[in-house]
Design a protein around this motif. Structure first.
Motif, PDB file in Angstrom:
ATOM      1  N   GLY A 144       1.019  -1.464  -0.580  1.00 20.95           N
ATOM      2  CA  GLY A 144       0.045  -0.388  -0.186  1.00 20.95           C
ATOM      3  C   GLY A 144       0.678   1.006   0.049  1.00 20.95           C
ATOM      4  O   GLY A 144       0.500   2.232  -0.104  1.00 20.95           O
ATOM      5  N   GLN A 160       1.847   1.512  -3.449  1.00 29.72           N
ATOM      6  CA  GLN A 160       0.967   2.332  -4.210  1.00 29.72           C
ATOM      7  C   GLN A 160       1.549   4.058  -4.253  1.00 29.72           C
ATOM      8  O   GLN A 160       0.574   4.602  -5.073  1.00 29.72           O
ATOM      9  CB  GLN A 160      -0.341   1.791  -4.073  1.00 29.72           C
ATOM     10  CG  GLN A 160      -0.261   0.328  -4.104  1.00 29.72           C
ATOM     11  CD  GLN A 160       0.144  -0.335  -6.166  1.00 29.72           C
ATOM     12  OE1 GLN A 160       0.518   0.172  -6.618  1.00 29.72           O
ATOM     13  NE2 GLN A 160      -0.727  -1.228  -6.396  1.00 29.72           N
ATOM     14  N   ARG A 161       1.829   4.337  -3.042  1.00 33.31           N
ATOM     15  CA  ARG A 161       1.285   5.613  -2.813  1.00 33.31           C
ATOM     16  C   ARG A 161       2.403   6.346  -2.835  1.00 33.31           C
ATOM     17  O   ARG A 161       2.101   7.468  -3.607  1.00 33.31           O
ATOM     18  CB  ARG A 161       0.965   6.078  -0.831  1.00 33.31           C
ATOM     19  CG  ARG A 161      -0.439   5.331  -0.334  1.00 33.31           C
ATOM     20  CD  ARG A 161      -0.564   5.470   1.151  1.00 33.31           C
ATOM     21  NE  ARG A 161      -1.469   5.729   1.952  1.00 33.31           N
ATOM     22  CZ  ARG A 161      -2.576   6.297   2.024  1.00 33.31           C
ATOM     23  NH1 ARG A 161      -1.847   8.024   1.430  1.00 33.31           N
ATOM     24  NH2 ARG A 161      -3.993   6.284   2.386  1.00 33.31           N
ATOM     25  N   THR A 213      -4.804   0.363  -6.975  1.00 35.15           N
ATOM     26  CA  THR A 213      -5.602  -0.985  -5.863  1.00 35.15           C
ATOM     27  C   THR A 213      -5.480  -2.191  -6.368  1.00 35.15           C
ATOM     28  O   THR A 213      -5.696  -2.715  -5.192  1.00 35.15           O
ATOM     29  CB  THR A 213      -6.965  -0.817  -5.898  1.00 35.15           C
ATOM     30  OG1 THR A 213      -7.866  -1.142  -7.163  1.00 35.15           O
ATOM     31  CG2 THR A 213      -7.469   0.899  -5.324  1.00 35.15           C
ATOM     32  N   LEU A 239      -4.132  -4.769  -2.728  1.00 35.69           N
ATOM     33  CA  LEU A 239      -4.269  -4.296  -1.508  1.00 35.69           C
ATOM     34  C   LEU A 239      -4.959  -4.679  -0.332  1.00 35.69           C
ATOM     35  O   LEU A 239      -6.227  -5.339  -1.459  1.00 35.69           O
ATOM     36  CB  LEU A 239      -4.777  -2.586  -1.785  1.00 35.69           C
ATOM     37  CG  LEU A 239      -3.907  -1.162  -2.721  1.00 35.69           C
ATOM     38  CD1 LEU A 239      -4.225  -0.142  -2.751  1.00 35.69           C
ATOM     39  CD2 LEU A 239      -2.908  -1.069  -2.058  1.00 35.69           C
ATOM     40  N   GLY A 276      -6.226  -0.807   2.452  1.00 36.07           N
ATOM     41  CA  GLY A 276      -5.637   0.372   1.612  1.00 36.07           C
ATOM     42  C   GLY A 276      -6.990   0.755   0.318  1.00 36.07           C
ATOM     43  O   GLY A 276      -6.208   1.501  -0.530  1.00 36.07           O
ATOM     44  N   VAL A 277      -7.667  -0.069  -0.370  1.00 33.11           N
ATOM     45  CA  VAL A 277      -8.697  -0.134  -1.076  1.00 33.11           C
ATOM     46  C   VAL A 277      -9.573   1.408  -1.059  1.00 33.11           C
ATOM     47  O   VAL A 277      -9.681   2.753  -1.585  1.00 33.11           O
ATOM     48  CB  VAL A 277      -9.448  -0.577  -1.892  1.00 33.11           C
ATOM     49  CG1 VAL A 277     -10.510  -0.319  -2.833  1.00 33.11           C
ATOM     50  CG2 VAL A 277      -8.690  -2.244  -2.258  1.00 33.11           C
ATOM     51  N   MET A 306      -7.250   4.580  -1.022  1.00 31.67           N
ATOM     52  CA  MET A 306      -6.766   4.865  -2.027  1.00 31.67           C
ATOM     53  C   MET A 306      -7.991   5.855  -2.711  1.00 31.67           C
ATOM     54  O   MET A 306      -7.682   7.052  -3.401  1.00 31.67           O
ATOM     55  CB  MET A 306      -5.817   4.102  -2.587  1.00 31.67           C
ATOM     56  CG  MET A 306      -6.374   4.337  -4.897  1.00 31.67           C
ATOM     57  SD  MET A 306      -4.511   5.718  -4.254  1.00 31.67           S
ATOM     58  CE  MET A 306      -2.762   4.626  -3.737  1.00 31.67           C
ATOM     59  N   ARG A 307      -8.808   5.217  -2.705  1.00 35.78           N
ATOM     60  CA  ARG A 307     -10.733   5.699  -3.197  1.00 35.78           C
ATOM     61  C   ARG A 307     -10.449   6.939  -2.624  1.00 35.78           C
ATOM     62  O   ARG A 307     -10.997   8.521  -3.265  1.00 35.78           O
ATOM     63  CB  ARG A 307     -11.384   4.575  -3.056  1.00 35.78           C
ATOM     64  CG  ARG A 307     -13.118   4.878  -3.944  1.00 35.78           C
ATOM     65  CD  ARG A 307     -13.845   4.392  -3.258  1.00 35.78           C
ATOM     66  NE  ARG A 307     -14.405   4.264  -2.001  1.00 35.78           N
ATOM     67  CZ  ARG A 307     -14.473   3.194  -1.492  1.00 35.78           C
ATOM     68  NH1 ARG A 307     -13.713   1.921  -2.198  1.00 35.78           N
ATOM     69  NH2 ARG A 307     -15.222   3.584  -0.101  1.00 35.78           N
ATOM     70  N   SER A 311      -9.284  -0.956 -14.208  1.00 35.07           N
ATOM     71  CA  SER A 311      -9.763  -2.044 -12.881  1.00 35.07           C
ATOM     72  C   SER A 311     -10.560  -2.530 -13.608  1.00 35.07           C
ATOM     73  O   SER A 311     -11.060  -2.808 -14.901  1.00 35.07           O
ATOM     74  CB  SER A 311     -10.019  -1.656 -12.280  1.00 35.07           C
ATOM     75  OG  SER A 311     -10.394  -2.653 -10.717  1.00 35.07           O
ATOM     76  N   GLU A 359     -14.181  -1.950  -7.749  1.00 33.89           N
ATOM     77  CA  GLU A 359     -13.074  -1.186  -7.131  1.00 33.89           C
ATOM     78  C   GLU A 359     -13.203   0.136  -7.832  1.00 33.89           C
ATOM     79  O   GLU A 359     -13.002   1.769  -7.075  1.00 33.89           O
ATOM     80  CB  GLU A 359     -11.838  -1.117  -7.615  1.00 33.89           C
ATOM     81  CG  GLU A 359     -11.199  -2.516  -6.615  1.00 33.89           C
ATOM     82  CD  GLU A 359      -9.711  -2.871  -7.364  1.00 33.89           C
ATOM     83  OE1 GLU A 359      -9.504  -1.750  -8.656  1.00 33.89           O
ATOM     84  OE2 GLU A 359      -9.299  -3.653  -7.531  1.00 33.89           O
TER      85      GLU A 359
END
Length: 307
Positions: free
Chosen positions: A137, A140-141, A161, A164, A168-169, A172-173, A191, A196
């Motif tokens: 995660g 990804q950030r 995502t 994740l 974490g999903v 991110m959202r 995706s 997601e």
């Protein structure tokens, strides 16, 4: 200001005898979050690579921020932030050092943007921790932070995502929604998993085997997937009158073939049928209908949306 950030016209990418993209006409409006959905191998990443200049089309055109001339497109790509496939991170560097390296490579002015971007994605407290020790995660950030350097107007994110955990999903959202809401950043996000996207996107594009099957707004999608009770009675006019009088609802429509779609009382179908029968009607058909978002996408691509 141009209404569209991105438009493609008959965009095609062919590898020998295989079409990765086949005459795709895609439009992404300014200020939207465009959910690009399709199965693995459907052509999502290919389109993103063509738009970002990582690959070249076989035929067709790309318009970016209203420009279709190649030199202008190259210039306008500086207004984009991109995270496609594995993020280009330096495992032996910290988050701050990673961003500083990317800032220098891309010629982004002002060192203060590094600290500002790290804070924006929630990595400002990572200190001397090396990227190789980051969780998925966090990586990804950091990849998103790299894409955000230079304050882009348009983000292109390919499966951000992936891998994740549920929290974490969600994080991110919420971050992407914040970027869109507070900074007005237009986002194209791909995706193959609808769950997601359905809480994030304002617009959708459905791609399957290189062909863009449909583009629609979230409102249009919700209308197509609207739940209802399908009613066919021996006297449609009287049935409509009973619904209005006995159930106090006008949330229905009578189709030309006499079928009634009732959009209210979905949680109490027994009371609906009881009222109709008590009104002297014979019910030939009476059943709940409509699709949820997952099944709609699955039906359009002809298979499981998670395939």
């Amino acid at each position: 200001m141009n209404e569209y950030v991105l438009r493609t016209h008959r965009l095609t990418k062919k590898y020998k005898t295989q079409y990765a993209l086949d005459n795709v006409d895609l439009s992404v409006r300014q200020g939207t979050i465009y959910g690009f959905i399709g199965q693995n191998g459907a052509g999502k990443s290919t389109l993103m690579k063509l738009v970002t200049g990582m690959a070249f089309p076989t035929s067709g055109t790309i318009e970016l921020f209203g420009a279709s001339d190649e030199r202008e497109i190259v210039r306008n790509r500086k207004r984009m932030g991109v995270a496609i496939e594995s993020p280009a991170l330096y495992p032996h560097l910290t988050a701050q050092e990673n961003l500083e390296a990317h800032r220098l490579q891309r010629g982004v002015p002002g060192r203060d943007c590094v600290a500002r971007t790290l804070k924006l994605v929630g990595l400002d407290g990572t200190g001397r921790k090396k990227a190789r020790n980051f969780s998925l995660g966090m990586k990804q950030r950091l990849s998103l932070a790299v894409a955000l350097l230079g304050d882009p107007e348009f983000l292109i994110l390919d499966e951000p995502t992936n891998g994740l955990d549920p929290m974490g999903v969600v994080e991110m959202r919420e971050l992407l929604q914040k970027l869109n809401r507070e900074r007005g950043i237009t986002i194209l996000i791909s995706s193959h998993i609808l769950s997601e996207l359905h809480l994030l996107a304002t617009h959708y594009g459905i791609i399957h085997r290189g062909k863009l099957l449909e583009q629609l707004t979230v409102q249009e999608l919700q209308e197509k997937c609207r739940q209802y009770v399908h009613i066919k009675a021996n006297d449609p006019e009287r049935a409509a009158a009973v619904l209005e009088r006995e159930l106090a609802t006008t949330e229905f429509e009578v189709l030309p073939d006499g079928v009634i779609r009732l959009y209210s009382h979905l949680e109490k179908p027994a009371s609906v049928s009881k009222a109709l029968v008590a009104g002297g009607l014979e019910l030939e058909q009476f059943m709940p209908m409509g699709e949820d978002l997952e099944s709609y996408f699955a039906a359009r691509i002809g298979g499981g949306a998670n395939g």
